[in-house]
Design a protein around this motif. Sequence first.
Motif, PDB file in Angstrom:
ATOM      1  N   ASP A 133       0.793  -1.223   0.000  1.00  0.00           N
ATOM      2  CA  ASP A 133       0.000   0.000   0.000  1.00  0.00           C
ATOM      3  C   ASP A 133       0.832   1.283   0.000  1.00  0.00           C
ATOM      4  N   LYS A 139       1.228   9.233  -1.746  1.00  0.00           N
ATOM      5  CA  LYS A 139       0.796  10.006  -0.578  1.00  0.00           C
ATOM      6  C   LYS A 139       1.955  10.069   0.405  1.00  0.00           C
ATOM      7  N   LYS A 184      -8.589  -5.134   2.884  1.00  0.00           N
ATOM      8  CA  LYS A 184      -9.249  -3.982   2.245  1.00  0.00           C
ATOM      9  C   LYS A 184      -9.329  -4.217   0.726  1.00  0.00           C
ATOM     10  N   LYS A 212      -4.432  -1.166  -6.561  1.00  0.00           N
ATOM     11  CA  LYS A 212      -4.109   0.219  -6.176  1.00  0.00           C
ATOM     12  C   LYS A 212      -3.649   1.028  -7.392  1.00  0.00           C
ATOM     13  N   GLU A 222      -6.935  12.102  -5.554  1.00  0.00           N
ATOM     14  CA  GLU A 222      -8.117  11.787  -4.734  1.00  0.00           C
ATOM     15  C   GLU A 222      -9.229  12.831  -4.868  1.00  0.00           C
ATOM     16  N   ARG A 226     -10.218   7.555  -5.965  1.00  0.00           N
ATOM     17  CA  ARG A 226      -9.136   7.110  -5.068  1.00  0.00           C
ATOM     18  C   ARG A 226      -9.623   6.973  -3.625  1.00  0.00           C
ATOM     19  N   LEU A 229      -9.853   3.716  -1.733  1.00  0.00           N
ATOM     20  CA  LEU A 229      -8.736   3.120  -0.982  1.00  0.00           C
ATOM     21  C   LEU A 229      -8.800   3.463   0.501  1.00  0.00           C
ATOM     22  N   ASN A 230      -9.741   4.344   0.853  1.00  0.00           N
ATOM     23  CA  ASN A 230      -9.923   4.676   2.276  1.00  0.00           C
ATOM     24  C   ASN A 230     -10.951   3.760   2.940  1.00  0.00           C
TER      25      ASN A 230
END
Length: 348
Positions: A133, A139, A184, A212, A222, A226, A229-230
Amino acid sequence: MYELTVRASKKYKITITKGLGLFRARVLPLVKGESVAIVTDDRVNGLYGDILDEFFSDKRVIKIVIKHGENSKNSANYLRIINALAENDFTREDTVLAFGGGVVGDIAGFAASTYMRGITLIAVPTTLLAAVDSSVGGKTAVDLKTGKNLLGTFYQPSAVYINTEFLKTLPAKEIKNGLGEVIKYAFLSDTVKIADLKNVDGDLIYRCLKIKRDIVEKDEKEKGERALLNLGHTFGHAIEKLSGYKLAHGACVAKGLVYSIEISKRLYGLSDKTVSEMYGLLKSAKHDLSCPFSAESLVAQIIADKKRKGERIDFVALKGIGKPEITEIKISDLKKMAVDYESKISAF
Ligand code: NAD
Ligand code: GLY
């Protein structure tokens, strides 16, 4: 060996391999310039520091070692890295190499993205979580006293080199933390299955990163997709913050996924089969799914989060496995659903 190319604001390659025999031959060509700043933590340095010194003996190396753990992802350590680069005359022609887990990756990435407005960043993730990740997607962040990841940038690395040999020294707890993010992906896409979790290898990492990569390529900054992915992170981050970062990120994501399931059940009426498949994934990794904080305190923490939009919040819910949806929910409704779930578990 597995390879993936990420085509974002920067195009770069992710290489996944095993065995340290070719480490030097593969990583040295990725390093730009004469000088390399290796950012790592004390535990990783204790395990691999000597090997790194040997591998990079052709370069001018400075090593910045931070204490392990989330509490090191702070602005003081960020400035320490920046000052070390400046005092050692690093220029934009040189390289920062992040060698460690997600904490090292996030802070080294933030330093690389801001030093002289951006110098080359190479990521060598050494935890499962960082491999599947945080090392990919750009990020970068440090935490502030007021909250997690509040200071950061989007800054893509120039290359990501993953070697499963490093994962062999990870304590079982860290594998489990990494599996929080793997699950996830298993919820987001039906390409990662329960049986895959038993075998943490290059193939599993490749399949997670493909999911991803595909999302990041569509929405690097984001603005929309995106946020998928949270998944699990709305409650996960709240749990992590309330624990004073004593609970690890991946463990909190696993606990947060429980809230994703329970809220999705209430929003969409998921079938018993789907719900049991989802819990089966979480249980197969032997995660402790209990939450030490009340629904009220979690929602109070969510209200303080940077991602809130006034009285509403974008929540990643699931219409099924592989069917995530970003849905705007009133925070009062989120609270009702979380309190309802809490009342059901305390009834047992
Ligand atoms: P971590 O970096 O704290 O590493 C966990 C522990 O494993 C540390 O004690 C570390 O010293 C040790 N370790 C690392 N490599 C090892 C190895 N090969 N052998 C033995 N021990 C080793 O934690 P993490 O779980 O890797 O990362 C969590 C961080 O990642 C959080 O700060 C989270 O916010 C961030 N994160 C960022 C993104 C992103 O997209 N940037 C995504 C997910 C998580
Ligand atoms: N881990 C969330 C993201 O990369 O967007």
